[in-house]
Design an enzyme around this catalytic site. Structure first.
Site, PDB file in Angstrom:
ATOM      1  N   HIS A  10     -24.484  37.262 -83.981  1.00 53.89           N
ATOM      2  CA  HIS A  10     -25.431  38.257 -83.459  1.00 53.89           C
ATOM      3  C   HIS A  10     -24.744  39.585 -83.175  1.00 53.89           C
ATOM      4  O   HIS A  10     -25.268  40.401 -82.424  1.00 53.89           O
ATOM      5  CB  HIS A  10     -26.109  37.729 -82.193  1.00 53.89           C
ATOM      6  CG  HIS A  10     -26.906  36.489 -82.448  1.00 53.89           C
ATOM      7  ND1 HIS A  10     -28.025  36.477 -83.247  1.00 53.89           N
ATOM      8  CD2 HIS A  10     -26.724  35.203 -82.049  1.00 53.89           C
ATOM      9  CE1 HIS A  10     -28.498  35.247 -83.312  1.00 53.89           C
ATOM     10  NE2 HIS A  10     -27.720  34.456 -82.596  1.00 53.89           N
ATOM     11  N   CYS A  70       0.218  44.675 -51.431  1.00 61.65           N
ATOM     12  CA  CYS A  70       1.255  45.082 -50.484  1.00 61.65           C
ATOM     13  C   CYS A  70       1.835  43.873 -49.750  1.00 61.65           C
ATOM     14  O   CYS A  70       1.153  42.882 -49.528  1.00 61.65           O
ATOM     15  CB  CYS A  70       0.674  46.026 -49.452  1.00 61.65           C
ATOM     16  SG  CYS A  70      -0.082  47.457 -50.179  1.00 61.65           S
ATOM     17  N   LYS A 113      -5.928  35.891 -70.247  1.00 57.83           N
ATOM     18  CA  LYS A 113      -4.481  35.647 -70.120  1.00 57.83           C
ATOM     19  C   LYS A 113      -3.719  36.494 -71.140  1.00 57.83           C
ATOM     20  O   LYS A 113      -2.691  37.073 -70.821  1.00 57.83           O
ATOM     21  CB  LYS A 113      -4.230  34.156 -70.345  1.00 57.83           C
ATOM     22  CG  LYS A 113      -2.958  33.667 -69.774  1.00 57.83           C
ATOM     23  CD  LYS A 113      -3.161  32.735 -68.609  1.00 57.83           C
ATOM     24  CE  LYS A 113      -3.651  33.454 -67.415  1.00 57.83           C
ATOM     25  NZ  LYS A 113      -4.344  32.827 -66.452  1.00 57.83           N
ATOM     26  N   TRP A 123       1.385  48.727 -52.926  1.00 55.26           N
ATOM     27  CA  TRP A 123       0.564  48.841 -54.142  1.00 55.26           C
ATOM     28  C   TRP A 123      -0.402  49.976 -53.860  1.00 55.26           C
ATOM     29  O   TRP A 123      -1.241  49.875 -52.962  1.00 55.26           O
ATOM     30  CB  TRP A 123      -0.171  47.521 -54.379  1.00 55.26           C
ATOM     31  CG  TRP A 123      -0.795  47.384 -55.729  1.00 55.26           C
ATOM     32  CD1 TRP A 123      -0.194  46.989 -56.883  1.00 55.26           C
ATOM     33  CD2 TRP A 123      -2.172  47.598 -56.059  1.00 55.26           C
ATOM     34  NE1 TRP A 123      -1.095  46.944 -57.900  1.00 55.26           N
ATOM     35  CE2 TRP A 123      -2.312  47.321 -57.429  1.00 55.26           C
ATOM     36  CE3 TRP A 123      -3.298  48.017 -55.347  1.00 55.26           C
ATOM     37  CZ2 TRP A 123      -3.531  47.434 -58.095  1.00 55.26           C
ATOM     38  CZ3 TRP A 123      -4.504  48.130 -56.008  1.00 55.26           C
ATOM     39  CH2 TRP A 123      -4.613  47.837 -57.362  1.00 55.26           C
ATOM     40  N   ARG A 183       3.564  39.682 -55.862  1.00 56.53           N
ATOM     41  CA  ARG A 183       2.201  40.076 -55.496  1.00 56.53           C
ATOM     42  C   ARG A 183       1.780  41.357 -56.196  1.00 56.53           C
ATOM     43  O   ARG A 183       0.593  41.691 -56.211  1.00 56.53           O
ATOM     44  CB  ARG A 183       2.101  40.259 -53.980  1.00 56.53           C
ATOM     45  CG  ARG A 183       2.334  38.966 -53.209  1.00 56.53           C
ATOM     46  CD  ARG A 183       2.480  39.253 -51.742  1.00 56.53           C
ATOM     47  NE  ARG A 183       1.281  39.849 -51.199  1.00 56.53           N
ATOM     48  CZ  ARG A 183       0.272  39.162 -50.682  1.00 56.53           C
ATOM     49  NH1 ARG A 183       0.323  37.864 -50.654  1.00 56.53           N
ATOM     50  NH2 ARG A 183      -0.778  39.783 -50.198  1.00 56.53           N
ATOM     51  N   ASN A 230      -0.556  46.685 -44.489  1.00 53.07           N
ATOM     52  CA  ASN A 230      -1.322  46.170 -45.627  1.00 53.07           C
ATOM     53  C   ASN A 230      -2.803  46.353 -45.293  1.00 53.07           C
ATOM     54  O   ASN A 230      -3.197  46.107 -44.151  1.00 53.07           O
ATOM     55  CB  ASN A 230      -1.099  44.665 -45.812  1.00 53.07           C
ATOM     56  CG  ASN A 230       0.292  44.343 -46.318  1.00 53.07           C
ATOM     57  OD1 ASN A 230       1.070  45.240 -46.604  1.00 53.07           O
ATOM     58  ND2 ASN A 230       0.592  43.061 -46.414  1.00 53.07           N
ATOM     59  N   GLU A 268      -3.788  40.049 -69.902  1.00 50.86           N
ATOM     60  CA  GLU A 268      -2.951  40.226 -68.710  1.00 50.86           C
ATOM     61  C   GLU A 268      -1.471  40.282 -69.034  1.00 50.86           C
ATOM     62  O   GLU A 268      -0.775  41.167 -68.565  1.00 50.86           O
ATOM     63  CB  GLU A 268      -3.123  39.005 -67.784  1.00 50.86           C
ATOM     64  CG  GLU A 268      -4.209  39.061 -66.782  1.00 50.86           C
ATOM     65  CD  GLU A 268      -4.203  37.793 -65.920  1.00 50.86           C
ATOM     66  OE1 GLU A 268      -4.132  37.926 -64.708  1.00 50.86           O
ATOM     67  OE2 GLU A 268      -4.278  36.675 -66.480  1.00 50.86           O
ATOM     68  N   GLU A 300     -10.992  32.515 -70.312  1.00 50.08           N
ATOM     69  CA  GLU A 300      -9.733  32.460 -69.564  1.00 50.08           C
ATOM     70  C   GLU A 300      -8.560  32.797 -70.499  1.00 50.08           C
ATOM     71  O   GLU A 300      -7.652  33.548 -70.124  1.00 50.08           O
ATOM     72  CB  GLU A 300      -9.584  31.069 -68.946  1.00 50.08           C
ATOM     73  CG  GLU A 300      -8.218  30.704 -68.417  1.00 50.08           C
ATOM     74  CD  GLU A 300      -7.710  31.586 -67.267  1.00 50.08           C
ATOM     75  OE1 GLU A 300      -8.480  32.399 -66.742  1.00 50.08           O
ATOM     76  OE2 GLU A 300      -6.519  31.449 -66.928  1.00 50.08           O
ATOM     77  N   LYS A 349      -1.085  40.068 -57.711  1.00 50.50           N
ATOM     78  CA  LYS A 349      -1.416  38.650 -57.572  1.00 50.50           C
ATOM     79  C   LYS A 349      -2.600  38.453 -56.623  1.00 50.50           C
ATOM     80  O   LYS A 349      -3.537  37.736 -56.932  1.00 50.50           O
ATOM     81  CB  LYS A 349      -0.185  37.907 -57.042  1.00 50.50           C
ATOM     82  CG  LYS A 349      -0.389  36.431 -56.823  1.00 50.50           C
ATOM     83  CD  LYS A 349      -0.419  35.695 -58.132  1.00 50.50           C
ATOM     84  CE  LYS A 349      -0.608  34.204 -58.003  1.00 50.50           C
ATOM     85  NZ  LYS A 349      -1.148  33.637 -59.255  1.00 50.50           N
TER      86      LYS A 349
HETATM   87  C1  G6P Z   1      -6.123  38.744 -59.348  1.00 57.80           C
HETATM   88  C2  G6P Z   1      -5.119  38.036 -60.216  1.00 57.80           C
HETATM   89  C3  G6P Z   1      -5.832  36.979 -61.049  1.00 57.80           C
HETATM   90  C4  G6P Z   1      -6.603  36.034 -60.142  1.00 57.80           C
HETATM   91  C5  G6P Z   1      -7.597  36.806 -59.267  1.00 57.80           C
HETATM   92  C6  G6P Z   1      -8.248  35.934 -58.217  1.00 57.80           C
HETATM   93  O1  G6P Z   1      -6.959  39.531 -60.128  1.00 57.80           O
HETATM   94  O2  G6P Z   1      -4.445  38.934 -61.069  1.00 57.80           O
HETATM   95  O3  G6P Z   1      -4.876  36.229 -61.801  1.00 57.80           O
HETATM   96  O4  G6P Z   1      -7.267  35.099 -60.911  1.00 57.80           O
HETATM   97  O5  G6P Z   1      -6.907  37.837 -58.581  1.00 57.80           O
HETATM   98  O6  G6P Z   1      -7.270  35.493 -57.308  1.00 57.80           O
HETATM   99  P1  G6P Z   1      -7.493  34.326 -56.282  1.00 57.80           P
HETATM  100  O7  G6P Z   1      -6.239  34.324 -55.450  1.00 57.80           O
HETATM  101  O8  G6P Z   1      -8.707  34.667 -55.476  1.00 57.80           O
HETATM  102  O9  G6P Z   1      -7.660  33.078 -57.059  1.00 57.80           O
END
Ligand code: G6P
Length: 607
Positions: free
Chosen positions: A505, A2, A486, A73, A27, A99, A489, A482, A602
């Site tokens: 395994h 939010c 990605k 959100w 966000r 928020n 996501e 990672e 975000k």
């Molecule tokens: C959310 C985002 C991720 C991010 C995570 C941690 O899940 O979608 O991309 O890595 O939060 O965010 P931060 O701001 O704590 O690094």
């Protein structure tokens, strides 16, 4: 998640609030709304969907000041017009945007219903509006009314309130969810994120938890929840409005991937100390003897921050020879962890707002642990909750999927590892070797970015499949995790990350011509072992995309992306760069909403 924006002053607040809301779109949100207070009372408009939907739904002639807006959100109640903020109290006097989460919402709802007030939405925010309305019966002053209402509320909030009886004021409050005030010339701004208002002013004041502020065109006053006045000092934020603009790019993710050479320069800036073959980190607030006394390092974060913590743990073990592990902050906080009295805890967060990471830090601090932060957002909640730490200075990151902050966090960990190493047993020669390698990283990242065409071609190939396997070993393993994240996501492709040696395994059973494998294969001491795994995959008709160094044998993979060599300890930082572009181009090929992936936000400010 939010977002809040507000304006009070001599200009029309509506376009300022709408533009601010658009700045907060990154966000993640699913509806938005706006309220204006004027001589004829409150005007409130809301819409499900994008801020552009709200704009389209607004009457042409709406204007005025003060105005507040919100991107929501959904938590309590579905993303509907009805549940969108602002919410108005039963008397029609107060409009509230919020928020955070109110934990005792069911009890408040019950009390309100008993008092004859029937909430119209499913939200916890509407309940706050009614509580303010009830309190105003006794306290006409909106600050007093808000203060009284908040005494009945348990949970987290950043709030902005309009009062139809004082159409020259905004009242705001903060507990656990950021609120920043912006100071202008006969005008005041408020936002949950400075990016929403930086275009208008860079002179800001951060509210602390438990503070309330009254904003009027000529200035503001602050007090605590228990009515003690507080003096606040404003600060100049070091942010450029341009950093929030797409410029020539189609997507923030691509823009931010491209910004990595400069972001890494900033992370390194002023910290490489050639004279003593070490790294200077001014914000740790720990003396060398204290840093020597830690026997273990525990790193906590969520999502990409957690994976960068895994790289950090490896770097600290390798370079400082201190046992180190990383764990998801969300798990840590709920397993009643035993706090290691000899442990150094490190919280990683780009935004500095992630609720699970913040809660983990609070739990640790409460139990007396030493906690450092590795954080991008200066002055954020997690940064302030720590004993000290390293700011990564990557610049604002707008894309939901992290890129430059991931890389800069890994660079910060490399610096911390050298620093810890040099006050233990890392030799000056090794210190010099790593400092030089760190210095060379930006140019090497730029060289990888030049291979975009080849990576794009590989991404288009990958995008044809429904599922992919990402494998890596030791240094390559967090990178495989990672990269798989990605792809999930931004491309919405199912991807699984596995340690190369674990493949046999279990998941080897999945390997066939329709299961592509992306293998992270640095030319390090494990290269031979990795090659054996790739032979096993090939023998089962698996198609391989390898990310490695120039020594990689051509016939072992259908496709190869070669990254420049660096010191082996720093390999993960470079190996990850092509994988960011891989995810971006796969998402582009699949026509995904790259900067605003479905269901994601975000900054995850709820549990
Ligand atoms: C959310 C985002 C991720 C991010 C995570 C941690 O899940 O979608 O991309 O890595 O939060 O965010 P931060 O701001 O704590 O690094």
């Amino acid at each position: 998640m939010c977002g809040i924006v507000g304006y009070v002053g001599t200009s029309n607040g509506v376009p300022i609030v709408l533009e601010g809301l658009q700045r907060l779109e990154y966000r993640g949100y699913d509806s938005s709304g706006l309220a204006v207070a004027g001589s004829s009372g409150l005007k409130v408009h809301k819409a499900k969907g994008r801020v552009s939907d709200l704009k389209a739904a607004l009457p042409k002639r709406i204007k005025g000041s003060p105005a507040i807006g919100h991107t929501r959100w959904a938590t309590h109640g579905a993303p509907t017009d009805h549940n969108a903020h602002p919410h108005v109290d039963f008397s029609g006097r107060f409009a509230v945007v919020h928020n955070g989460i109110i934990e005792n919402a069911p009890q408040i709802r019950e009390r309100l219903v008993a008092d004859g007030i029937e909430p119209r939405s499913e939200t916890d925010t509407e309940l706050i509006a009614h509580l303010i309305g009830q309190a105003a019966v006794e306290h006409d002053d909106p600050v007093d009314a808000l203060r009284t209402a908040l005494r009945r509320v348990e949970g987290a909030y950043g709030l902005a309130v309009l009062d139809a009886q004082h159409p020259d004021r905004i009242v705001v409050a903060r507990l656990g969810s950021p609120i920043v005030l912006g100071l202008g010339d006969r005008e005041m701004y408020v936002a949950s994120d400075v990016g929403a208002i930086v275009r208008h002013t860079r002179q800001v004041v951060h509210l602390e938890d438990g503070e309330i502020a009254l904003l009027e065109p000529d200035g503001f006053t602050t007090s605590t929840l228990d009515a003690r006045p507080v003096q606040k000092v404003s600060e100049l934020v070091d942010l450029d409005d341009e950093q929030f603009d797409l410029g020539e790019h189609e997507h923030f993710l691509r823009k931010e991937i491209g910004e990595q050479p400069e972001a890494v320069e900033r992370t390194l800036s002023g910290r490489l100390d050639e004279r003593f073959s070490t790294i200077k980190l001014g914000g740790l607030n720990l003396e060398p003897n204290e840093l020597r006394s830690f026997k273990r390092v525990y790193i906590l974060g969520c999502g990409s921050a957690y994976y960068s913590g895994e790289i950090g743990a490896q770097l600290i073990e390798e370079l400082a020879r201190i046992p180190a592990t990383a764990e998801a902050a969300s798990e840590f906080r709920y397993r009643n962890p035993v706090i290691d009295p000899d442990g150094l805890y490190i919280a990683v967060s780009q935004s500095g707002e992630t609720a699970d990471t913040l809660a983990a830090v609070e739990e640790l601090t409460r139990k007396g642990a030493r906690v450092l932060g590795v954080i991008n957002q200066v002055g954020s909640a997690i940064a302030r909750a720590n004993n000290g730490g390293v700011y990564i200075h990557a610049g604002p990151e707008v894309s939901v999927a992290s890129s430059k902050s991931f890389t800069s966090t890994c660079v910060a960990f490399a610096m911390l590892a050298v620093h810890l190493g040099r006050i233990r047993d890392l030799s000056p020669a090794d210190g010099d070797r790593l400092i030089q390698a760190l210095r060379d990283l930006p140019a090497k990242i730029a060289a990888i970015l030049e291979q975009e065409d080849a990576i794009k071609e590989a991404a288009e190939w990958l995008a044809q499949y429904d599922s992919a396997m990402f494998i890596g070993r030791v240094r390559g393993w967090p990178i495989a995790r990672e990269a798989a994240q990605k792809i999930k996501e931004v491309a919405y492709l199912h991807a699984e990350a596995y340690q190369s040696a674990e493949l046999k395994h279990g998941p080897l059973a999945l390997i066939c011509e329709t299961m592509p494998v992306v293998a992270v294969v640095p030319d390090d001491e494990l290269n031979e072992k990795q090659r054996s795994t790739l032979h096993e995959i090939k023998a089962r008709s698996g198609q391989i995309l390898a990310i490695g160094h120039e020594s990689f044998p051509e016939d072992l993979a259908e496709r190869t992306i070669v990254v420049p060599r660096t010191e082996p300890e720093l390999d993960p930082i470079l190996l990850n760069i092509p994988l960011q572009l891989l995810a971006y181009h796969a998402a582009l090929a699949l026509d995904r909403d790259i900067d605003r992936p479905r269901n994601l936000a975000k900054s995850v400010t709820v549990e």
